[in-house]
Design a protein around this motif. Structure first.
Motif, PDB file in Angstrom:
ATOM      1  N   VAL A 211     -10.960  46.905  84.534  1.00 13.87           N
ATOM      2  CA  VAL A 211      -9.621  46.383  84.778  1.00 13.87           C
ATOM      3  C   VAL A 211      -8.666  47.570  84.765  1.00 13.87           C
ATOM      4  CG1 VAL A 211      -7.728  45.006  83.838  1.00 13.87           C
ATOM      5  CG2 VAL A 211     -10.071  44.137  83.753  1.00 13.87           C
ATOM      6  N   ILE A 212      -7.931  47.749  85.860  1.00 16.49           N
ATOM      7  CA  ILE A 212      -6.918  48.802  85.896  1.00 16.49           C
ATOM      8  C   ILE A 212      -5.689  48.256  85.191  1.00 16.49           C
ATOM      9  CG2 ILE A 212      -5.605  50.388  87.346  1.00 16.49           C
ATOM     10  CD1 ILE A 212      -8.679  50.693  87.510  1.00 16.49           C
ATOM     11  N   ALA A 213      -5.449  48.742  83.971  1.00 18.71           N
ATOM     12  CA  ALA A 213      -4.397  48.172  83.132  1.00 18.71           C
ATOM     13  C   ALA A 213      -3.010  48.726  83.455  1.00 18.71           C
ATOM     14  CB  ALA A 213      -4.719  48.427  81.663  1.00 18.71           C
ATOM     15  N   ALA A 214      -2.944  50.003  83.857  1.00 24.19           N
ATOM     16  CA  ALA A 214      -1.646  50.618  84.137  1.00 24.19           C
ATOM     17  C   ALA A 214      -1.845  51.812  85.059  1.00 24.19           C
ATOM     18  CB  ALA A 214      -0.956  51.056  82.842  1.00 24.19           C
ATOM     19  N   GLY A 215      -0.789  52.167  85.764  1.00 21.63           N
ATOM     20  CA  GLY A 215      -0.846  53.301  86.666  1.00 21.63           C
ATOM     21  C   GLY A 215       0.415  54.138  86.567  1.00 21.63           C
ATOM     22  N   PHE A 216       0.243  55.455  86.637  1.00 25.24           N
ATOM     23  CA  PHE A 216       1.356  56.399  86.568  1.00 25.24           C
ATOM     24  C   PHE A 216       1.365  57.264  87.820  1.00 25.24           C
ATOM     25  CE2 PHE A 216       0.409  55.190  82.297  1.00 25.24           C
ATOM     26  CZ  PHE A 216       1.616  55.190  81.617  1.00 25.24           C
ATOM     27  N   GLY A 217       2.540  57.480  88.390  1.00 27.12           N
ATOM     28  CA  GLY A 217       2.618  58.299  89.587  1.00 27.12           C
ATOM     29  C   GLY A 217       4.032  58.735  89.875  1.00 27.12           C
ATOM     30  N   ASP A 218       4.152  59.592  90.890  1.00 29.95           N
ATOM     31  CA  ASP A 218       5.470  60.078  91.284  1.00 29.95           C
ATOM     32  C   ASP A 218       5.758  59.826  92.758  1.00 29.95           C
ATOM     33  OD1 ASP A 218       3.454  62.225  91.910  1.00 29.95           O
ATOM     34  OD2 ASP A 218       5.235  63.130  92.802  1.00 29.95           O
TER      35      ASP A 218
ATOM     36  N   GLU B 232       0.348  44.869  88.815  1.00 27.95           N
ATOM     37  CA  GLU B 232       1.714  44.357  88.813  1.00 27.95           C
ATOM     38  C   GLU B 232       2.705  45.472  88.524  1.00 27.95           C
ATOM     39  OE1 GLU B 232       2.073  41.075  86.176  1.00 27.95           O
ATOM     40  OE2 GLU B 232       0.571  39.855  87.222  1.00 27.95           O
ATOM     41  N   ALA B 233       3.900  45.339  89.083  1.00 30.42           N
ATOM     42  CA  ALA B 233       4.927  46.372  88.915  1.00 30.42           C
ATOM     43  C   ALA B 233       5.235  46.636  87.444  1.00 30.42           C
ATOM     44  CB  ALA B 233       6.200  45.972  89.656  1.00 30.42           C
ATOM     45  N   SER B 234       5.107  45.634  86.606  1.00 31.24           N
ATOM     46  CA  SER B 234       5.394  45.796  85.176  1.00 31.24           C
ATOM     47  C   SER B 234       4.410  46.731  84.481  1.00 31.24           C
ATOM     48  CB  SER B 234       5.378  44.434  84.478  1.00 31.24           C
ATOM     49  OG  SER B 234       4.119  43.803  84.628  1.00 31.24           O
ATOM     50  N   SER B 235       3.320  47.058  85.160  1.00 30.46           N
ATOM     51  CA  SER B 235       2.327  47.986  84.607  1.00 30.46           C
ATOM     52  C   SER B 235       2.262  49.290  85.399  1.00 30.46           C
ATOM     53  CB  SER B 235       0.941  47.320  84.583  1.00 30.46           C
ATOM     54  OG  SER B 235       0.943  46.207  83.715  1.00 30.46           O
ATOM     55  N   VAL B 236       3.281  49.526  86.212  1.00 33.12           N
ATOM     56  CA  VAL B 236       3.355  50.755  87.004  1.00 33.12           C
ATOM     57  C   VAL B 236       4.546  51.572  86.515  1.00 33.12           C
ATOM     58  CG1 VAL B 236       3.697  51.748  89.298  1.00 33.12           C
ATOM     59  CG2 VAL B 236       2.289  49.688  89.015  1.00 33.12           C
ATOM     60  N   PHE B 237       4.285  52.842  86.194  1.00 31.71           N
ATOM     61  CA  PHE B 237       5.298  53.720  85.621  1.00 31.71           C
ATOM     62  C   PHE B 237       5.529  54.899  86.557  1.00 31.71           C
ATOM     63  CE2 PHE B 237       3.020  51.470  82.359  1.00 31.71           C
ATOM     64  CZ  PHE B 237       4.030  50.960  81.562  1.00 31.71           C
ATOM     65  N   ALA B 238       6.786  55.077  86.965  1.00 36.29           N
ATOM     66  CA  ALA B 238       7.138  56.143  87.892  1.00 36.29           C
ATOM     67  C   ALA B 238       7.729  57.330  87.133  1.00 36.29           C
ATOM     68  CB  ALA B 238       8.147  55.632  88.921  1.00 36.29           C
ATOM     69  N   LEU B 239       7.339  58.524  87.545  1.00 35.50           N
ATOM     70  CA  LEU B 239       7.890  59.750  86.986  1.00 35.50           C
ATOM     71  C   LEU B 239       8.809  60.396  88.019  1.00 35.50           C
ATOM     72  CD1 LEU B 239       7.135  60.898  84.123  1.00 35.50           C
ATOM     73  CD2 LEU B 239       5.482  59.256  85.024  1.00 35.50           C
TER      74      LEU B 239
ATOM     75  N   ASP C 191      -0.366  65.779  90.394  1.00 36.88           N
ATOM     76  CA  ASP C 191       0.711  66.623  90.913  1.00 36.88           C
ATOM     77  C   ASP C 191       2.015  65.841  91.045  1.00 36.88           C
ATOM     78  OD1 ASP C 191      -1.208  68.601  91.081  1.00 36.88           O
ATOM     79  OD2 ASP C 191      -1.673  68.159  93.166  1.00 36.88           O
ATOM     80  N   GLY C 192       3.023  66.271  90.285  1.00 36.83           N
ATOM     81  CA  GLY C 192       4.306  65.577  90.272  1.00 36.83           C
ATOM     82  C   GLY C 192       4.395  64.539  89.169  1.00 36.83           C
ATOM     83  N   THR C 193       3.253  64.225  88.560  1.00 35.40           N
ATOM     84  CA  THR C 193       3.211  63.243  87.475  1.00 35.40           C
ATOM     85  C   THR C 193       2.900  63.939  86.148  1.00 35.40           C
ATOM     86  OG1 THR C 193       2.498  61.512  88.997  1.00 35.40           O
ATOM     87  CG2 THR C 193       2.110  61.111  86.660  1.00 35.40           C
ATOM     88  N   LEU C 194       1.780  64.620  86.094  1.00 34.24           N
ATOM     89  CA  LEU C 194       1.458  65.429  84.917  1.00 34.24           C
ATOM     90  C   LEU C 194       2.054  66.823  85.041  1.00 34.24           C
ATOM     91  CD1 LEU C 194      -2.284  64.393  84.370  1.00 34.24           C
ATOM     92  CD2 LEU C 194      -0.207  63.327  83.479  1.00 34.24           C
ATOM     93  N   THR C 195       2.358  67.231  86.285  1.00 32.43           N
ATOM     94  CA  THR C 195       3.091  68.475  86.528  1.00 32.43           C
ATOM     95  C   THR C 195       4.537  68.112  86.857  1.00 32.43           C
ATOM     96  OG1 THR C 195       2.777  68.637  88.929  1.00 32.43           O
ATOM     97  CG2 THR C 195       0.964  69.405  87.528  1.00 32.43           C
TER      98      THR C 195
ATOM     99  N   ALA D  42       8.213  49.169  87.805  1.00 31.11           N
ATOM    100  CA  ALA D  42       9.272  48.543  87.013  1.00 31.11           C
ATOM    101  C   ALA D  42      10.035  49.561  86.180  1.00 31.11           C
ATOM    102  CB  ALA D  42       8.679  47.476  86.101  1.00 31.11           C
ATOM    103  N   TYR D  43       9.438  50.736  85.964  1.00 28.39           N
ATOM    104  CA  TYR D  43      10.036  51.714  85.070  1.00 28.39           C
ATOM    105  C   TYR D  43      10.031  53.099  85.710  1.00 28.39           C
ATOM    106  CZ  TYR D  43       8.647  47.873  82.040  1.00 28.39           C
ATOM    107  OH  TYR D  43       8.444  46.631  81.511  1.00 28.39           O
ATOM    108  N   CYS D  44      11.178  53.763  85.643  1.00 27.99           N
ATOM    109  CA  CYS D  44      11.320  55.124  86.151  1.00 27.99           C
ATOM    110  C   CYS D  44      11.806  56.006  85.009  1.00 27.99           C
ATOM    111  CB  CYS D  44      12.321  55.157  87.308  1.00 27.99           C
ATOM    112  SG  CYS D  44      12.817  56.819  87.811  1.00 27.99           S
ATOM    113  N   PHE D  45      11.077  57.093  84.754  1.00 26.48           N
ATOM    114  CA  PHE D  45      11.439  58.000  83.673  1.00 26.48           C
ATOM    115  C   PHE D  45      11.520  59.426  84.206  1.00 26.48           C
ATOM    116  CE2 PHE D  45       9.208  54.415  81.800  1.00 26.48           C
ATOM    117  CZ  PHE D  45      10.016  54.074  80.733  1.00 26.48           C
TER     118      PHE D  45
END
Length: 201
Positions: A132-139, A153-160, A44-48, A174-177
């Protein structure tokens, strides 16, 4: 009689929504080989588009999740959605073309209160099973807090960025899209680099 029939659509809608209201989280199995990689996606808020738009889907969200699945990453869908609306998650994912993955939702009042602790606990269980949790996506800030708690690590965390908001919520990312299509090229490069790293280990 007219009163009863006037309320029928509301009751019918509630019945549809509540059909199998709660969802049982998927079991967490041992990784097939040591250091098998997984990627975690909030829903919710990430895929939606935003947390309240649970019946809508962000453009290119499914194809981007497929990008990770096709490169061999296990897909983890990790949602703190309230129990009343959990039951619709599997069908929503399937109907919108998302790849198969393990779905985890709060199973207790405690989980529903502290979303970051709930998500971190689930991800810790994966790590204890050799993943191993390689990356995470969230809002949400609680997504980013959970990812930080399990050592991502922040470099593997992607914000929506949520629809209607001017920026991503705060957290260790590290990244906001503002859309999935905006980060497609970046994620393809990220996967290539991550895969090369896995080869060198």
């Amino acid at each position: 009689m007219s009163i009863r029939y006037r309320h029928y659509p509301v009751l019918l809608m509630f019945g549809v929504l509540c059909s199998g209201c709660t969802l049982t989280s998927f079991p967490i199995y041992q990784a097939p080989v040591p250091n098998s990689k997984a990627v975690v996606f909030d829903i919710d808020g990430t895929l939606t588009p935003k947390p309240s738009a649970i019946f809508s889907v962000r453009q290119d969200a499914a194809s981007t999740v497929h990008l990770f699945s096709e490169h061999g990453y296990k897909i983890i869908y990790l949602s703190a959605r309230v129990a009343l609306l959990q039951g619709g998650i599997p069908s929503w994912l399937a109907e919108n073309g998302f790849p198969e993955g393990s779905i985890h939702v709060p199973g207790s009042a405690e989980d529903s209160v502290d979303h970051a602790a709930f998500k971190a606990r689930v991800l810790n269980q994966y790590q204890n099973k050799g993943w191993v949790i390689a990356a995470g996506f969230g809002d949400s800030s609680t997504d980013f807090e959970a990812y930080a708690q399990v050592g991502l690590e922040a470099s593997s965390v992607f914000a929506l960025q949520r629809q209607g908001e001017g920026a991503c919520l705060s957290g260790a990312w590290a990244y906001c899209f503002n859309s999935w299509s905006a980060q497609r090229v970046h994620l393809e490069t990220w996967i290539q680099n991550d895969q090369k790293g896995a080869t060198l280990d």
